[in-house]
Design a protein around this motif. Structure first.
Motif, PDB file in Angstrom:
ATOM      1  N   LEU A   1      15.053   6.379  -0.996  1.00  8.66           N
ATOM      2  CA  LEU A   1      14.177   7.500  -0.667  1.00  8.66           C
ATOM      3  C   LEU A   1      14.837   8.860  -0.881  1.00  8.66           C
ATOM      4  O   LEU A   1      14.296   9.884  -0.480  1.00  8.66           O
ATOM      5  N   ALA A   2      16.001   8.882  -1.535  1.00 11.92           N
ATOM      6  CA  ALA A   2      16.733  10.140  -1.676  1.00 11.92           C
ATOM      7  C   ALA A   2      15.940  11.211  -2.408  1.00 11.92           C
ATOM      8  O   ALA A   2      16.096  12.405  -2.137  1.00 11.92           O
ATOM      9  N   ALA A   3      15.078  10.803  -3.330  1.00 12.28           N
ATOM     10  CA  ALA A   3      14.284  11.781  -4.081  1.00 12.28           C
ATOM     11  C   ALA A   3      13.146  12.353  -3.262  1.00 12.28           C
ATOM     12  O   ALA A   3      12.457  13.286  -3.714  1.00 12.28           O
ATOM     13  N   MET A   4      12.949  11.823  -2.051  1.00 11.55           N
ATOM     14  CA  MET A   4      11.818  12.238  -1.201  1.00 11.55           C
ATOM     15  C   MET A   4      12.291  13.038   0.008  1.00 11.55           C
ATOM     16  O   MET A   4      11.634  13.039   1.050  1.00 11.55           O
ATOM     17  N   LYS A   5      13.396  13.748  -0.131  1.00 11.55           N
ATOM     18  CA  LYS A   5      13.975  14.445   1.020  1.00 11.55           C
ATOM     19  C   LYS A   5      13.042  15.489   1.615  1.00 11.55           C
ATOM     20  O   LYS A   5      13.102  15.774   2.816  1.00 11.55           O
ATOM     21  N   ASP A   6      12.215  16.082   0.797  1.00 13.14           N
ATOM     22  CA  ASP A   6      11.330  17.143   1.281  1.00 13.14           C
ATOM     23  C   ASP A   6       9.972  16.614   1.725  1.00 13.14           C
ATOM     24  O   ASP A   6       9.091  17.393   2.105  1.00 13.14           O
ATOM     25  N   ALA A   7       9.796  15.307   1.688  1.00 10.10           N
ATOM     26  CA  ALA A   7       8.499  14.720   2.032  1.00 10.10           C
ATOM     27  C   ALA A   7       8.329  14.623   3.540  1.00 10.10           C
ATOM     28  O   ALA A   7       9.292  14.450   4.289  1.00 10.10           O
ATOM     29  N   SER A   8       7.094  14.714   3.984  1.00  6.23           N
ATOM     30  CA  SER A   8       6.778  14.494   5.395  1.00  6.23           C
ATOM     31  C   SER A   8       6.812  13.003   5.692  1.00  6.23           C
ATOM     32  O   SER A   8       6.851  12.174   4.774  1.00  6.23           O
ATOM     33  N   GLU A   9       6.766  12.659   6.967  1.00  5.29           N
ATOM     34  CA  GLU A   9       6.757  11.246   7.318  1.00  5.29           C
ATOM     35  C   GLU A   9       5.528  10.551   6.751  1.00  5.29           C
ATOM     36  O   GLU A   9       5.612   9.425   6.243  1.00  5.29           O
ATOM     37  N   ASP A  10       4.377  11.209   6.806  1.00  3.09           N
ATOM     38  CA  ASP A  10       3.160  10.623   6.246  1.00  3.09           C
ATOM     39  C   ASP A  10       3.317  10.377   4.746  1.00  3.09           C
ATOM     40  O   ASP A  10       2.881   9.339   4.228  1.00  3.09           O
ATOM     41  N   GLU A  11       3.934  11.342   4.049  1.00  8.76           N
ATOM     42  CA  GLU A  11       4.139  11.188   2.610  1.00  8.76           C
ATOM     43  C   GLU A  11       5.119  10.061   2.305  1.00  8.76           C
ATOM     44  O   GLU A  11       4.934   9.308   1.342  1.00  8.76           O
ATOM     45  N   LEU A  12       6.153   9.926   3.121  1.00  8.72           N
ATOM     46  CA  LEU A  12       7.113   8.835   2.936  1.00  8.72           C
ATOM     47  C   LEU A  12       6.439   7.479   3.108  1.00  8.72           C
ATOM     48  O   LEU A  12       6.676   6.552   2.328  1.00  8.72           O
ATOM     49  N   ILE A  13       5.628   7.355   4.131  1.00  3.26           N
ATOM     50  CA  ILE A  13       4.942   6.078   4.376  1.00  3.26           C
ATOM     51  C   ILE A  13       3.976   5.769   3.231  1.00  3.26           C
ATOM     52  O   ILE A  13       3.887   4.617   2.770  1.00  3.26           O
ATOM     53  N   ALA A  14       3.264   6.792   2.742  1.00  4.75           N
ATOM     54  CA  ALA A  14       2.355   6.570   1.614  1.00  4.75           C
ATOM     55  C   ALA A  14       3.131   6.125   0.382  1.00  4.75           C
ATOM     56  O   ALA A  14       2.683   5.240  -0.375  1.00  4.75           O
ATOM     57  N   HIS A  15       4.284   6.723   0.169  1.00  2.00           N
ATOM     58  CA  HIS A  15       5.165   6.343  -0.949  1.00  2.00           C
ATOM     59  C   HIS A  15       5.575   4.874  -0.828  1.00  2.00           C
ATOM     60  O   HIS A  15       5.487   4.104  -1.792  1.00  2.00           O
ATOM     61  N   CYS A  16       6.020   4.493   0.357  1.00  2.00           N
ATOM     62  CA  CYS A  16       6.462   3.106   0.573  1.00  2.00           C
ATOM     63  C   CYS A  16       5.310   2.125   0.403  1.00  2.00           C
ATOM     64  O   CYS A  16       5.486   1.039  -0.171  1.00  2.00           O
ATOM     65  N   ARG A  17       4.131   2.498   0.873  1.00  2.00           N
ATOM     66  CA  ARG A  17       2.967   1.624   0.720  1.00  2.00           C
ATOM     67  C   ARG A  17       2.593   1.451  -0.754  1.00  2.00           C
ATOM     68  O   ARG A  17       2.191   0.360  -1.185  1.00  2.00           O
ATOM     69  N   ALA A  18       2.756   2.511  -1.535  1.00  2.00           N
ATOM     70  CA  ALA A  18       2.424   2.423  -2.960  1.00  2.00           C
ATOM     71  C   ALA A  18       3.339   1.426  -3.659  1.00  2.00           C
ATOM     72  O   ALA A  18       2.883   0.602  -4.469  1.00  2.00           O
ATOM     73  N   VAL A  19       4.639   1.480  -3.364  1.00  2.00           N
ATOM     74  CA  VAL A  19       5.575   0.546  -3.993  1.00  2.00           C
ATOM     75  C   VAL A  19       5.338  -0.870  -3.461  1.00  2.00           C
ATOM     76  O   VAL A  19       5.386  -1.846  -4.227  1.00  2.00           O
TER      77      VAL A  19
END
Length: 349
Positions: free
Chosen positions: A120-138
């Motif tokens: 998740l290093a490329a997502m340092k500026d993401a919110s928690e909601d954005e991180l979870i959406a990212h993880c769900r997509a993968v």
């Protein structure tokens, strides 16, 4: 691809907990892929008894993506795993923003990998909601292994609330905890328990500064007024990219004969392992030589030709060679030199 689509043998290997080396990259003096030695490394890990391999992760060098090497290194490891017959769990690193991470997961799936270790290093500026959406997509592509990377090498603090929500994603199969921080490690374990996901998510240590203690600890939390205990079952470690045979023997002892040593003896071994890891990972120079030192150990054993990295500036830190000499001299029980010496010619054939 869902968790239930993972074949029974590699899934059981992951669930039981095993030694999963983070696979290095073998280069020649021109910094080009040395396929013969790349295959030899995979053969070494599998013959040593590793339950799986993690490829295209930090130890493989993230720069492989910029050099057109992502697909070749994934292919080589998958081919060697198929030839070996032990049916190891195959894990591919997936990094970058969502589009890139999904694309890399799709590639890994076509190559026969069973899960992706999601950085998740490329997502340092993401919110928690954005991180979870990212993880769900993968996770919509294939099973995901979470990765808590320490801040010192590019990770970011991730709150308990993130890990609780992450653990609720149905296609999460494991979590590698490598924050090098006891409080943050506890956040992850408690989040898995609170999410009632301990039967689905297998915990792996990546805490190279605390490997033995992580594997020996029973973590107990209260849930619905009752204690729930979980264990960290194995390790997905750059440290275990060297001396892998000894790591396999060590984990078998922890699983099968934990009383073979006293608590004091286990803690002594933990301290020795941490000291050795501090040298391997070049803690004295802020981890600058961590990949090159792994290469140096493998070079001394005859598995690699040199310590070259894709980035010419990436090499061993000041004093690291001498420190490698020290741990080789002081902790001979940690290395598997005899095992490698007996087999290296065959692996290189």
């Amino acid at each position: 691809m869902k968790i239930q689509d993972i074949p029974a043998v590699p899934l059981e290997a992951l669930r039981k907990g095993g030694v999963i080396p983070a696979h290095p990259l073998a280069l020649n003096a021109d910094r080009q892929l040395d396929e013969r030695r790349q295959r030899a490394l995979s053969r070494y890990y599998l013959d040593a008894g590793a339950s799986g391999m993690a490829v295209a992760v930090h130890t493989t060098q993230f720069e492989i993506r910029e050099h057109g090497l992502l697909e070749p290194v994934l292919t080589i490891a998958a081919e060697e795993a198929a030839r070996h017959g032990s049916q190891p769990i195959l894990i591919a690193g997936a990094i970058g923003k969502t589009e890139q991470a999904v694309r890399e997961a799709e590639l890994a799936r076509t190559k026969g990998y069973h899960a992706v270790l999601l950085g998740l290093a490329a997502m340092k500026d993401a919110s928690e909601d954005e991180l979870i959406a990212h993880c769900r997509a993968v996770a919509g592509v294939m099973p995901v292994i979470g990765f808590y990377l320490q801040v010192a090498v590019g990770g970011q603090p991730l709150a308990y609330s993130f890990w609780r929500r992450f653990a609720e994603i149905e296609n999460v199969v494991a979590i590698k905890m490598a924050p090098f921080n006891r409080y943050r490690t506890l956040d992850v374990v408690r989040a898995v328990v609170d999410a009632r996901a301990e039967d689905r998510i297998t915990l792996y240590t990546g805490n190279d500064d605390h490997i033995i203690a992580d594997l020996m600890t029973r973590f107990t939390f209260m849930r619905d007024g009752m204690p729930v205990s979980v264990r960290i079952k194995g390790g997905l470690l750059g440290h275990w990219a060297v001396w892998t045979k000894k790591a396999v023997e060590l984990l078998a002892e922890i699983h099968q004969r934990p009383d073979a040593r006293t608590a004091s003896e286990w803690l002594e071994l933990d301290a020795k392992t941490t000291d050795a890891n501090g040298v391997l990972f070049d803690v004295a120079n802020d981890f600058a030589g961590c990949i090159a030192a792994i290469h140096e150990v493998l070079r001394r054993q005859g598995l690699l030709e040199g310590i070259w990295c894709l980035n010419p500036r990436e090499t061993m830190g000041p004093g690291q060679v001498e420190e490698l000499d020290r741990i080789a001299r002081d902790y001979p029980e940690l290395n598997d030199d005899d095992f490698v010496r007996a087999n290296v010619d065959r692996w290189l054939t």
